[in-house]
Design a protein around this motif. Structure first.
Motif, PDB file in Angstrom:
ATOM      1  N   MET A  82      47.089 -28.847  46.493  1.00  0.00           N
ATOM      2  CA  MET A  82      46.065 -27.852  46.213  1.00  0.00           C
ATOM      3  C   MET A  82      45.329 -28.283  44.957  1.00  0.00           C
ATOM      4  N   ASN A  83      44.038 -28.219  44.988  1.00  0.00           N
ATOM      5  CA  ASN A  83      43.213 -28.630  43.863  1.00  0.00           C
ATOM      6  C   ASN A  83      42.636 -27.392  43.193  1.00  0.00           C
ATOM      7  N   GLU A  84      43.319 -26.882  42.161  1.00  0.00           N
ATOM      8  CA  GLU A  84      42.865 -25.673  41.489  1.00  0.00           C
ATOM      9  C   GLU A  84      41.801 -26.008  40.447  1.00  0.00           C
ATOM     10  N   ALA A  85      40.721 -25.263  40.464  1.00  0.00           N
ATOM     11  CA  ALA A  85      39.699 -25.389  39.430  1.00  0.00           C
ATOM     12  C   ALA A  85      40.148 -24.566  38.231  1.00  0.00           C
ATOM     13  N   PRO A  86      39.831 -25.007  37.007  1.00  0.00           N
ATOM     14  CA  PRO A  86      40.234 -24.210  35.844  1.00  0.00           C
ATOM     15  C   PRO A  86      39.588 -22.825  35.870  1.00  0.00           C
ATOM     16  N   VAL A  87      40.245 -21.893  35.209  1.00  0.00           N
ATOM     17  CA  VAL A  87      39.708 -20.543  35.063  1.00  0.00           C
ATOM     18  C   VAL A  87      39.094 -20.467  33.672  1.00  0.00           C
ATOM     19  N   ARG A  88      37.837 -20.074  33.610  1.00  0.00           N
ATOM     20  CA  ARG A  88      37.118 -19.962  32.338  1.00  0.00           C
ATOM     21  C   ARG A  88      37.281 -18.557  31.792  1.00  0.00           C
ATOM     22  N   ARG A  89      37.494 -18.477  30.464  1.00  0.00           N
ATOM     23  CA  ARG A  89      37.634 -17.194  29.777  1.00  0.00           C
ATOM     24  C   ARG A  89      36.592 -17.136  28.666  1.00  0.00           C
ATOM     25  N   VAL A  90      35.749 -16.098  28.705  1.00  0.00           N
ATOM     26  CA  VAL A  90      34.758 -15.858  27.653  1.00  0.00           C
ATOM     27  C   VAL A  90      35.181 -14.577  26.945  1.00  0.00           C
ATOM     28  N   VAL A  91      35.465 -14.673  25.650  1.00  0.00           N
ATOM     29  CA  VAL A  91      35.949 -13.536  24.861  1.00  0.00           C
ATOM     30  C   VAL A  91      34.878 -13.163  23.842  1.00  0.00           C
ATOM     31  N   THR A  92      34.558 -11.877  23.797  1.00  0.00           N
ATOM     32  CA  THR A  92      33.583 -11.409  22.816  1.00  0.00           C
ATOM     33  C   THR A  92      34.295 -10.793  21.616  1.00  0.00           C
ATOM     34  N   GLY A  93      33.570 -10.645  20.543  1.00  0.00           N
ATOM     35  CA  GLY A  93      34.086 -10.026  19.328  1.00  0.00           C
ATOM     36  C   GLY A  93      32.923  -9.636  18.437  1.00  0.00           C
ATOM     37  N   HIS A  94      33.213  -9.507  17.146  1.00  0.00           N
ATOM     38  CA  HIS A  94      32.188  -9.131  16.171  1.00  0.00           C
ATOM     39  C   HIS A  94      32.320 -10.025  14.953  1.00  0.00           C
ATOM     40  N   ASP A  95      31.195 -10.372  14.350  1.00  0.00           N
ATOM     41  CA  ASP A  95      31.258 -11.151  13.112  1.00  0.00           C
ATOM     42  C   ASP A  95      31.545 -10.215  11.937  1.00  0.00           C
ATOM     43  N   ALA A  96      31.553 -10.739  10.727  1.00  0.00           N
ATOM     44  CA  ALA A  96      31.893  -9.957   9.542  1.00  0.00           C
ATOM     45  C   ALA A  96      30.937  -8.782   9.322  1.00  0.00           C
ATOM     46  N   ALA A  97      29.702  -8.920   9.807  1.00  0.00           N
ATOM     47  CA  ALA A  97      28.715  -7.848   9.654  1.00  0.00           C
ATOM     48  C   ALA A  97      28.769  -6.851  10.821  1.00  0.00           C
ATOM     49  N   GLY A  98      29.647  -7.087  11.782  1.00  0.00           N
ATOM     50  CA  GLY A  98      29.762  -6.188  12.927  1.00  0.00           C
ATOM     51  C   GLY A  98      28.857  -6.547  14.092  1.00  0.00           C
ATOM     52  N   LYS A  99      28.169  -7.678  14.001  1.00  0.00           N
ATOM     53  CA  LYS A  99      27.263  -8.115  15.067  1.00  0.00           C
ATOM     54  C   LYS A  99      28.079  -8.723  16.219  1.00  0.00           C
ATOM     55  N   PRO A 100      27.780  -8.337  17.475  1.00  0.00           N
ATOM     56  CA  PRO A 100      28.500  -8.894  18.620  1.00  0.00           C
ATOM     57  C   PRO A 100      28.277 -10.400  18.755  1.00  0.00           C
ATOM     58  N   ILE A 101      29.393 -11.107  19.036  1.00  0.00           N
ATOM     59  CA  ILE A 101      29.346 -12.568  19.161  1.00  0.00           C
ATOM     60  C   ILE A 101      30.238 -13.017  20.331  1.00  0.00           C
TER      61      ILE A 101
END
Length: 188
Positions: A1-20
């Motif tokens: 079986m040839n599994e393709a990787p699973v991509r994970r995109v995680v969001t957060g906030h910078d020091a000023a609270g801006k979404p990143i």
């Protein structure tokens, strides 16, 4: 079986609270369970409490190895790649089934017995699981009945004894969101 990787995109906030975008890449924890023909686990994320704390950028709570159930009062999302099943599944002993689940910290989840079961990897957890078939098809086996689920289908697994069999001859990829639960009405 040839599994393709699973991509994970995680969001957060910078020091000023801006979404990143905090992280973007392959899921960091993967493991094949149950030998060369067993499913590949891609552990995407877990939470440790409900409601889950949302801070700026702490990341995923650390965890040792791969665990079948979510943390107590928590959640887990994982993707499984399930290879087509072969006839060797019929020869799996209850001890081998228990060892299979022990690899993910859940030996007691196995319900395969010497008198048999509908599938060697029948199991039960005290969780609510949402299973979303992403690719291919898999058969959900219950103590009574079964259902073939295909890409786009969603299973709501409510703490019941069950197993999964890929009888399609093709690769199956399914995402699971697991939520810690509590048995009531004498279901324990």
């Amino acid at each position: 079986m040839n599994e393709a990787p699973v991509r994970r995109v995680v969001t957060g906030h910078d020091a000023a609270g801006k979404p990143i975008i905090q992280q973007d890449g392959a899921v960091p924890r993967t493991q094949r369970i149950g030998g060369p023909h067993g499913p590949m686990f891609y552990e995407v994320w877990n939470t440790r409490d409900t409601p889950a704390p949302i801070d700026r950028a702490s990341g995923e709570p650390p965890e040792e190895g791969i665990q079948l159930a979510p943390p107590k009062r928590g959640t887990r999302i994982r993707v499984l790649d399930i290879a087509p099943e072969d006839t060797s599944i019929a020869a799996v002993t209850p001890e081998e089934a228990k060892a299979h689940f022990a690899e993910v910290g859940a030996a007691t989840a196995s319900s395969h017995t010497a008198t048999g079961s509908r599938h060697a990897f029948m199991h039960r957890t005290e969780t609510i699981d949402y299973g979303i078939v992403l690719e291919g098809e898999v058969t959900l086996i219950m103590d009574e009945g079964e259902a073939v689920v295909r890409a786009g289908d969603i299973v709501i697994q409510r703490g019941t004894n069950h197993g999964w069999a890929n009888r399609s001859g093709r690769h199956c990829r399914i995402a699971f969101i697991l939520i810690d639960g509590t048995f009531t009405d004498g279901l324990k």
